[in-house]
Design an enzyme around this catalytic site. Sequence first.
Site, PDB file in Angstrom:
ATOM      1  N   CYS A 139       0.811  -1.216   0.000  1.00  9.78           N
ATOM      2  CA  CYS A 139       0.000   0.000   0.000  1.00  9.78           C
ATOM      3  C   CYS A 139       0.846   1.270   0.000  1.00  9.78           C
ATOM      4  CB  CYS A 139      -0.966  -0.009   1.178  1.00  9.78           C
ATOM      5  SG  CYS A 139      -0.164  -0.072   2.792  1.00  9.78           S
TER       6      CYS A 139
ATOM      7  N   HIS B 134      -2.448   0.497   6.792  1.00  9.54           N
ATOM      8  CA  HIS B 134      -2.732   0.827   5.394  1.00  9.54           C
ATOM      9  C   HIS B 134      -2.374   2.294   5.150  1.00  9.54           C
ATOM     10  CE1 HIS B 134      -4.527   0.195   1.508  1.00  9.54           C
ATOM     11  NE2 HIS B 134      -5.376   1.205   1.671  1.00  9.54           N
TER      12      HIS B 134
ATOM     13  N   ASP C 190      -8.022   5.988  -2.838  1.00 13.26           N
ATOM     14  CA  ASP C 190      -7.198   4.840  -2.466  1.00 13.26           C
ATOM     15  C   ASP C 190      -6.812   4.075  -3.724  1.00 13.26           C
ATOM     16  OD1 ASP C 190      -5.900   2.748  -1.302  1.00 13.26           O
ATOM     17  OD2 ASP C 190      -7.508   2.191   0.074  1.00 13.26           O
TER      18      ASP C 190
END
Length: 583
Positions: free
Chosen positions: A345, A387, A403
Amino acid sequence: MALVAGVFFNYHTLLGRSGGVAVLAALVGAKLLETRGRRDALLLVYLSYFLIATNFLFSQSVVMAAYLAGMVLLVSTLLLGWHSLQGWTGRWKVALAQLRFAGVLMLQALPVMVLLFLLFPRIEGPLWRLPQDRGAARSGLADSMAPGSFSAMARNDEVAFRVVFQGVRPRQEQLYWRGPVFDDYDGRTWSQAQSTSDPPPRIEAIGQQRYRYAITLEPHFRPWLLALDLPAAEPPEGRLTDHLQLIGRRLVDKRLRIELSALDRYRVGREERPELIARALVLPGAGNPRARELAEGWRRLAPAERVDEALRFFGRQQLQYTLTPPLYGQDVVDDFLFRGKQGFCEHFAGAFAFVMRAAGVPARVVGGYQGGDSNGDYLIIRQADAHAWTEVWLEGEGWRRVDPTFEVAPARIQEGLASAVPADELPYLLRLDNNWVKQAQLLIDSAVNGWNQWVVGYSPERQRQLMAGLGIDGLTSGRFLAWFLGGLAVLLGVPAAWLLWRMRPPRLDPARLAWQRFARKLAAQGLQQGLAEGPMDFAGRAKQALPARAEAIDAILSVYLASRYGGRESLAELQRLVRRFSA
């Protein structure tokens, strides 16, 4: 002196939690060397109680509480032994009897302890504050983000925090737990900008939906409170920064429970300060030329279209989401997007923020956690759920969460980490299917969560809520005194009444009472029954003194012996004979 010096050289202090407790433990051990008599032994027992209590400075878990309860039982057994007439004779039966008696005493004290715990006025914070130990272990998010920092956390299955929602629970893809915000980029590492005292930007709620929840944070020795994105209001324990990050009043160095609320849909930062917008456009002077060239071609589009085009580009590049990305060189973004194409991520969020800034769209990286593992009525969020995502600023709209990981690995956001990477890359607890091991682990965690909520997390606010349910509006009210003193009276009065009932004189049986009435009639004639004189001897002496009543005395003696010792039902006959007897 040698022990104290050893503690100092090991901990570099004689104060604080570790140094202070080490000094106490060392001196208690040294006391054994000069223990000679009963007085010394009792002093060691009393010091042991205090030494047991110091363990709660390190851990307040349910396992530690159970272990220390066993230690209190053993020390209390020692105390009983030193106060017993039998002392310590080495006989196991004596020791077991004293152990059982100590356990009974602890059980008898338990109701009073519960009442005092629930109703005795609680204060904010501990009675004393200990200096933090140097080099205290830190786990969780850091104040900077570099390639590999989040993928390393994904192998850690420790609990970061637990959450209980009141009412509606958000969907899995809405569970973004906001932590540090990274503005500055030096070509490899994203880091936090210096926080200012400026108020947070204006937050506009879209719709009426709000999520109310209580979060219980494990200690991570940072001031971050990890709120659901986006907090609807500031709690008493913290404040919102100008980056919309919830910061506590002090480091989270112990388990902390906070009640919060979050907005479902919102607009924020539509009129953001120019210096923050300018900071969100800064890039290093050189590096990643291919990503810069790509983003430059998007400048002909409107800002919102540039964001969409960047997301489409991430989807077309066939990027892979993995916990084991390769090590990239100096041009991290170019290596990730055009050559290696494997990342976690932090690679996705960092690269997306870079190309957005290169395309003229203000962007920043947000670190935190995403998702959570459901366990009945609450969520478990582990370090493996760490994350990173991106926020872009659009004119007239404000900051929007984007995202890029969702474009490549939507299962990570919708179902969790275990659905997005191979099982052999996961930590042990996330690797488990829904088998008995997993169920046992969740059951244990449920017990731990209950302990944390109602024992460790029993704060003054929770005490006020409990007392409000009992109709108590203050610690000085008459109703509070009635509950408190009445509860103590019941808890202490019931055992006292039971003890008094056990200590009452034995009740005489009716045959014995009839014989005593007969003896009193003879006593009126000067015939007193001796303390050690049995009924047959007393009756024989009475017949000699009263020969005229010998037959009646023999009848009463015969019926009394049959009724008292023979088991025959002759009580009514005995009472009739005693009533008719007259000396």
